[in-house]
Motif scaffolding. Structure first.
Motif, PDB file in Angstrom:
ATOM      1  N   ASP A  32       0.955   0.117  -5.993  1.00 17.19           N
ATOM      2  CA  ASP A  32       2.334  -0.185  -6.356  1.00 17.19           C
ATOM      3  C   ASP A  32       3.317   0.720  -5.616  1.00 17.19           C
ATOM      4  O   ASP A  32       4.382   0.269  -5.178  1.00 17.19           O
ATOM      5  N   ALA A  33       2.959   1.982  -5.471  1.00 14.83           N
ATOM      6  CA  ALA A  33       3.825   2.902  -4.729  1.00 14.83           C
ATOM      7  C   ALA A  33       3.929   2.478  -3.268  1.00 14.83           C
ATOM      8  O   ALA A  33       5.011   2.543  -2.668  1.00 14.83           O
ATOM      9  N   GLY A  34       2.822   2.034  -2.704  1.00 11.70           N
ATOM     10  CA  GLY A  34       2.844   1.554  -1.318  1.00 11.70           C
ATOM     11  C   GLY A  34       3.727   0.329  -1.157  1.00 11.70           C
ATOM     12  O   GLY A  34       4.488   0.209  -0.190  1.00 11.70           O
ATOM     13  N   MET A  35       3.657  -0.581  -2.121  1.00 14.28           N
ATOM     14  CA  MET A  35       4.503  -1.784  -2.063  1.00 14.28           C
ATOM     15  C   MET A  35       5.977  -1.412  -2.239  1.00 14.28           C
ATOM     16  O   MET A  35       6.847  -2.025  -1.640  1.00 14.28           O
ATOM     17  N   ALA A  36       6.266  -0.410  -3.052  1.00 14.01           N
ATOM     18  CA  ALA A  36       7.654   0.003  -3.269  1.00 14.01           C
ATOM     19  C   ALA A  36       8.244   0.647  -2.023  1.00 14.01           C
ATOM     20  O   ALA A  36       9.456   0.587  -1.804  1.00 14.01           O
ATOM     21  N   MET A  37       7.410   1.263  -1.198  1.00 17.38           N
ATOM     22  CA  MET A  37       7.891   1.925   0.014  1.00 17.38           C
ATOM     23  C   MET A  37       8.204   0.938   1.144  1.00 17.38           C
ATOM     24  O   MET A  37       9.003   1.237   2.024  1.00 17.38           O
ATOM     25  N   ARG A  38       7.591  -0.211   1.124  1.00 18.85           N
ATOM     26  CA  ARG A  38       7.755  -1.151   2.240  1.00 18.85           C
ATOM     27  C   ARG A  38       9.194  -1.565   2.493  1.00 18.85           C
ATOM     28  O   ARG A  38       9.628  -1.572   3.640  1.00 18.85           O
ATOM     29  N   GLN A  54       9.259 -12.118   4.919  1.00 20.06           N
ATOM     30  CA  GLN A  54       8.278 -13.146   4.552  1.00 20.06           C
ATOM     31  C   GLN A  54       6.902 -12.533   4.325  1.00 20.06           C
ATOM     32  O   GLN A  54       6.174 -12.916   3.408  1.00 20.06           O
ATOM     33  N   ARG A  55       6.539 -11.578   5.150  1.00 20.90           N
ATOM     34  CA  ARG A  55       5.224 -10.928   4.999  1.00 20.90           C
ATOM     35  C   ARG A  55       5.126 -10.196   3.663  1.00 20.90           C
ATOM     36  O   ARG A  55       4.119 -10.296   2.958  1.00 20.90           O
ATOM     37  N   VAL A  56       6.163  -9.454   3.301  1.00 24.47           N
ATOM     38  CA  VAL A  56       6.155  -8.733   2.029  1.00 24.47           C
ATOM     39  C   VAL A  56       6.089  -9.727   0.867  1.00 24.47           C
ATOM     40  O   VAL A  56       5.366  -9.518  -0.105  1.00 24.47           O
ATOM     41  N   THR A  57       6.813 -10.822   0.980  1.00 22.49           N
ATOM     42  CA  THR A  57       6.789 -11.847  -0.067  1.00 22.49           C
ATOM     43  C   THR A  57       5.381 -12.413  -0.223  1.00 22.49           C
ATOM     44  O   THR A  57       4.888 -12.576  -1.340  1.00 22.49           O
ATOM     45  N   LEU A  59       2.555 -10.905   0.565  1.00 24.38           N
ATOM     46  CA  LEU A  59       1.704  -9.861  -0.007  1.00 24.38           C
ATOM     47  C   LEU A  59       1.899  -9.750  -1.516  1.00 24.38           C
ATOM     48  O   LEU A  59       0.933  -9.588  -2.256  1.00 24.38           O
ATOM     49  N   ARG A  60       3.135  -9.845  -1.955  1.00 24.70           N
ATOM     50  CA  ARG A  60       3.404  -9.778  -3.392  1.00 24.70           C
ATOM     51  C   ARG A  60       2.769 -10.961  -4.128  1.00 24.70           C
ATOM     52  O   ARG A  60       2.203 -10.807  -5.194  1.00 24.70           O
ATOM     53  N   ARG A  61       2.903 -12.134  -3.548  1.00 24.84           N
ATOM     54  CA  ARG A  61       2.332 -13.330  -4.196  1.00 24.84           C
ATOM     55  C   ARG A  61       0.810 -13.267  -4.246  1.00 24.84           C
ATOM     56  O   ARG A  61       0.207 -13.711  -5.212  1.00 24.84           O
ATOM     57  N   SER A  62       0.194 -12.731  -3.227  1.00 23.83           N
ATOM     58  CA  SER A  62      -1.276 -12.659  -3.199  1.00 23.83           C
ATOM     59  C   SER A  62      -1.789 -11.641  -4.210  1.00 23.83           C
ATOM     60  O   SER A  62      -2.925 -11.732  -4.654  1.00 23.83           O
ATOM     61  N   ARG A  63      -0.962 -10.676  -4.573  1.00 16.77           N
ATOM     62  CA  ARG A  63      -1.355  -9.665  -5.555  1.00 16.77           C
ATOM     63  C   ARG A  63      -1.330 -10.199  -6.968  1.00 16.77           C
ATOM     64  O   ARG A  63      -2.026  -9.712  -7.832  1.00 16.77           O
ATOM     65  N   GLN A  64      -0.525 -11.188  -7.234  1.00 23.88           N
ATOM     66  CA  GLN A  64      -0.374 -11.686  -8.602  1.00 23.88           C
ATOM     67  C   GLN A  64      -1.416 -12.664  -8.984  1.00 23.88           C
ATOM     68  O   GLN A  64      -2.212 -13.181  -8.522  1.00 23.88           O
TER      69      GLN A  64
END
Length: 64
Positions: A32-38, A54-57, A59-64
């Motif tokens: 989560d800290a890594g995702m917050a830093m992006r 788009q890439r971050v989006t 990555l977030r969707r694949s995590r859920q």
């Protein structure tokens, strides 16, 4: 033998602490800290590239 028992106990404690540190990057808090830093890194130069967003989006969707 009391000294030897204390040495074994200390070694066991150190081993447990080292294993916890080794596994820390696999924890949810670290992820989560890594995702917050992006977003901070992505906007550091003042330009937000749509492909980065788009890439971050994704990555977030694949995590859920």
């Amino acid at each position: 033998m009391a000294l030897w028992d204390r040495v074994k106990e200390s070694a066991s404690t150190i081993r447990t602490q080292l294993m916890a540190r080794k596994n820390a990057p696999k924890s949810g808090a670290f992820r989560d800290a890594g995702m917050a830093m992006r977003p901070l890194v992505a906007t550091a130069d003042g330009i937000v590239d749509p492909s980065k967003r788009q890439r971050v989006t994704r990555l977030r969707r694949s995590r859920q």
